[in-house]
Design an enzyme around this catalytic site. Sequence first.
Site, PDB file in Angstrom:
ATOM      1  CB  CYS A 156      14.734  35.782  10.894  1.00  0.00           C
ATOM      2  SG  CYS A 156      14.478  34.728  12.614  1.00  0.00           S
TER       3      CYS A 156
HETATM    4  N1  CO8 Z   1      12.906  17.696  24.222  1.00  0.00           N
HETATM    5  C1  CO8 Z   1      12.140  16.636  24.077  1.00  0.00           C
HETATM    6  N2  CO8 Z   1      10.934  16.386  23.378  1.00  0.00           N
HETATM    7  C2  CO8 Z   1      10.387  17.748  22.933  1.00  0.00           C
HETATM    8  C3  CO8 Z   1      11.202  18.827  23.308  1.00  0.00           C
HETATM    9  C4  CO8 Z   1      12.241  18.844  23.692  1.00  0.00           C
HETATM   10  N3  CO8 Z   1      13.195  19.726  24.075  1.00  0.00           N
HETATM   11  N4  CO8 Z   1      10.512  19.766  22.675  1.00  0.00           N
HETATM   12  C5  CO8 Z   1       9.359  19.479  22.151  1.00  0.00           C
HETATM   13  N5  CO8 Z   1       9.375  18.014  22.312  1.00  0.00           N
HETATM   14  C6  CO8 Z   1       8.349  17.100  22.013  1.00  0.00           C
HETATM   15  C7  CO8 Z   1       7.116  17.760  21.798  1.00  0.00           C
HETATM   16  O1  CO8 Z   1       6.161  18.104  22.837  1.00  0.00           O
HETATM   17  C8  CO8 Z   1       6.384  16.882  20.610  1.00  0.00           C
HETATM   18  O2  CO8 Z   1       5.890  15.798  21.630  1.00  0.00           O
HETATM   19  P1  CO8 Z   1       4.235  15.169  20.935  1.00  0.00           P
HETATM   20  O3  CO8 Z   1       4.529  14.467  19.654  1.00  0.00           O
HETATM   21  O4  CO8 Z   1       4.200  14.252  22.140  1.00  0.00           O
HETATM   22  O5  CO8 Z   1       3.399  16.321  20.992  1.00  0.00           O
HETATM   23  C9  CO8 Z   1       7.612  16.140  19.768  1.00  0.00           C
HETATM   24  O6  CO8 Z   1       8.683  16.435  20.686  1.00  0.00           O
HETATM   25  C10 CO8 Z   1       7.662  16.941  18.573  1.00  0.00           C
HETATM   26  O7  CO8 Z   1       7.602  18.306  18.782  1.00  0.00           O
HETATM   27  P2  CO8 Z   1       7.428  19.343  17.607  1.00  0.00           P
HETATM   28  O8  CO8 Z   1       6.393  18.532  16.487  1.00  0.00           O
HETATM   29  O9  CO8 Z   1       7.273  20.769  18.149  1.00  0.00           O
HETATM   30  O10 CO8 Z   1       8.952  19.219  16.891  1.00  0.00           O
HETATM   31  P3  CO8 Z   1       9.420  19.593  15.596  1.00  0.00           P
HETATM   32  O11 CO8 Z   1       9.980  18.206  14.810  1.00  0.00           O
HETATM   33  O12 CO8 Z   1       8.084  20.466  14.730  1.00  0.00           O
HETATM   34  O13 CO8 Z   1      10.810  20.467  15.908  1.00  0.00           O
HETATM   35  C11 CO8 Z   1      11.080  22.911  15.905  1.00  0.00           C
HETATM   36  C12 CO8 Z   1      10.496  21.742  16.617  1.00  0.00           C
HETATM   37  C13 CO8 Z   1      12.519  22.698  15.924  1.00  0.00           C
HETATM   38  C14 CO8 Z   1      11.014  24.264  16.340  1.00  0.00           C
HETATM   39  C15 CO8 Z   1      10.699  23.032  14.356  1.00  0.00           C
HETATM   40  O14 CO8 Z   1       9.381  22.973  14.084  1.00  0.00           O
HETATM   41  C16 CO8 Z   1      11.424  24.174  13.580  1.00  0.00           C
HETATM   42  O15 CO8 Z   1      12.466  24.462  13.441  1.00  0.00           O
HETATM   43  N6  CO8 Z   1      10.517  24.745  12.913  1.00  0.00           N
HETATM   44  C17 CO8 Z   1      10.779  26.156  12.198  1.00  0.00           C
HETATM   45  C18 CO8 Z   1      11.058  26.980  13.322  1.00  0.00           C
HETATM   46  C19 CO8 Z   1      11.540  28.673  12.719  1.00  0.00           C
HETATM   47  O16 CO8 Z   1      12.322  28.431  11.418  1.00  0.00           O
HETATM   48  N7  CO8 Z   1      11.247  29.417  13.378  1.00  0.00           N
HETATM   49  C20 CO8 Z   1      11.821  30.658  12.837  1.00  0.00           C
HETATM   50  C21 CO8 Z   1      11.797  31.434  14.115  1.00  0.00           C
HETATM   51  S1  CO8 Z   1      13.267  32.510  14.209  1.00  0.00           S
HETATM   52  C22 CO8 Z   1      12.649  34.107  13.669  1.00  0.00           C
HETATM   53  O17 CO8 Z   1      11.798  34.094  13.016  1.00  0.00           O
HETATM   54  C23 CO8 Z   1      13.220  35.297  14.668  1.00  0.00           C
HETATM   55  C24 CO8 Z   1      12.240  35.604  15.736  1.00  0.00           C
HETATM   56  C25 CO8 Z   1      12.962  36.547  16.547  1.00  0.00           C
HETATM   57  C26 CO8 Z   1      14.133  36.230  17.348  1.00  0.00           C
HETATM   58  C27 CO8 Z   1      13.709  35.583  18.649  1.00  0.00           C
HETATM   59  C28 CO8 Z   1      14.769  35.410  19.572  1.00  0.00           C
HETATM   60  C29 CO8 Z   1      14.433  34.735  20.800  1.00  0.00           C
END
Ligand code: CO8
Length: 374
Positions: A156
């Site tokens: 990123c």
């Molecule tokens: N629909 C419904 N429920 C869902 C879904 C969904 N789609 N997905 C997960 N849930 C559920 C989970 O299972 C979980 O359930 P439970 O509480 O029962 O376990 C609940 O919802 C909460 O899930 P999370 O704790 O995972 O949810 P978050 O509030 O943490 O949100 C995010 C998830 C959006 C992923 C968040 O954690 C986030 O944005 N984190 C930071 C991510 C970030 O900035 N990453 C950088 C990556 S980008 C990068 O570096 C580039 C890499 C190279 C590129 C790659 C290209 C492919």
Amino acid sequence: MHRPVITGTGVFTPDNVITNAELVTAFNAYADLFNTENAAAISAGTVEAKEHSSEDFIVKASGIRQRYVIDKSGVLDPAVMHPLLRQRDDDEPSLMAEMGVDAARKALLQAGRTASDVDLVVCAASNMERAYPAVAIEIQQLLGVSGFAFDMNVACSSATFGIQAAADMVRSGSIRSALVINPEICSAHLEWRDRDCHFIFGDVATATLIERRDAASGAHFEILSTRCATDFSNNIRNNNGYLRRSRPAGMADRRDMQFMQNGRKVFKEVLPMVSDHIAAHMQSEGIAADDLKRLWLHQANKTMNDFIGRKVLGRTPAPEEQPNILQDYANTSSAGSIIAFSKYSDDLAEGDAGLICSFGAGYSVGSVLLRRHS
Ligand code: CO8
């Protein structure tokens, strides 16, 4: 010593949009299909059932409402769940090169420049279409740039790290100008069958033209300074690579060969890293929070950006001070902060300061401090 400036930016946006509604409908159909096909193993407890995704969750957790992709037919087909991209002949422009050339031509046009004014092409992205020859050299040839070109990958943070490399070369006098190009086909390395991440990414390409200040003819942004930092983490990882063939059989479609992340940990660990990085960068340049007119942040998560904006400015930023594009484009890896900069920088006045910051896998964080000149 020359003073490096940004004189042009360009954005290539694919034609196809996938809304959250379309995405969730396709994912849920895939999950139902998977659960039917694996009913016996699921009831025996050897395979985990797939749960449905939800539009409400996606918007609440990320702020993302839609994404642009090169191909949506495969992504939305419950029997496929990945983009379907035509194999191109070696004599045709490759896909990343084609996207990059489009963005680069827009950046040149904005700056009133032609390919003959450019000495360096950097293709900086989170994945390359092939190992070699470098995509950057292909873009160089398609544009008609002389000089040299190379690829780089800092996930990123590729764009800001690329801008630092180019700005340092302009500053030292080894080149007159550089195009830093970020073609991101995130759809091809996203796991669309995993509800935890299937909504996160989209495709796009951006380009930034960096020149000497004394060559700039129109409005431009002086690059006051850049700062890059890395700190190794496995929390965002992709194990695909050229050693794949050398490993034991059965590795063709392994989950860790697509994007993997521990999103919660990333969220918690990257936020302080980025806030501290920006604060230290601003302090070293004598820029106070009140001096900063705009923040063009990496576009991964709205809550994350709101937090960083509050930390950096010491108050809640007005939406126009910290523009987000992730609601329309989703996370486009290295291109996100450059899209925000490209779309929301024209209105700044002479002398206004702003900061581009990207962060992500590595971990990596890169920031670019800018001052507007008209
Ligand atoms: N629909 C419904 N429920 C869902 C879904 C969904 N789609 N997905 C997960 N849930 C559920 C989970 O299972 C979980 O359930 P439970 O509480 O029962 O376990 C609940 O919802 C909460 O899930 P999370 O704790 O995972 O949810 P978050 O509030 O943490 O949100 C995010 C998830 C959006 C992923 C968040 O954690 C986030 O944005 N984190 C930071 C991510 C970030 O900035 N990453 C950088 C990556 S980008 C990068 O570096 C580039 C890499 C190279 C590129 C790659 C290209 C492919």
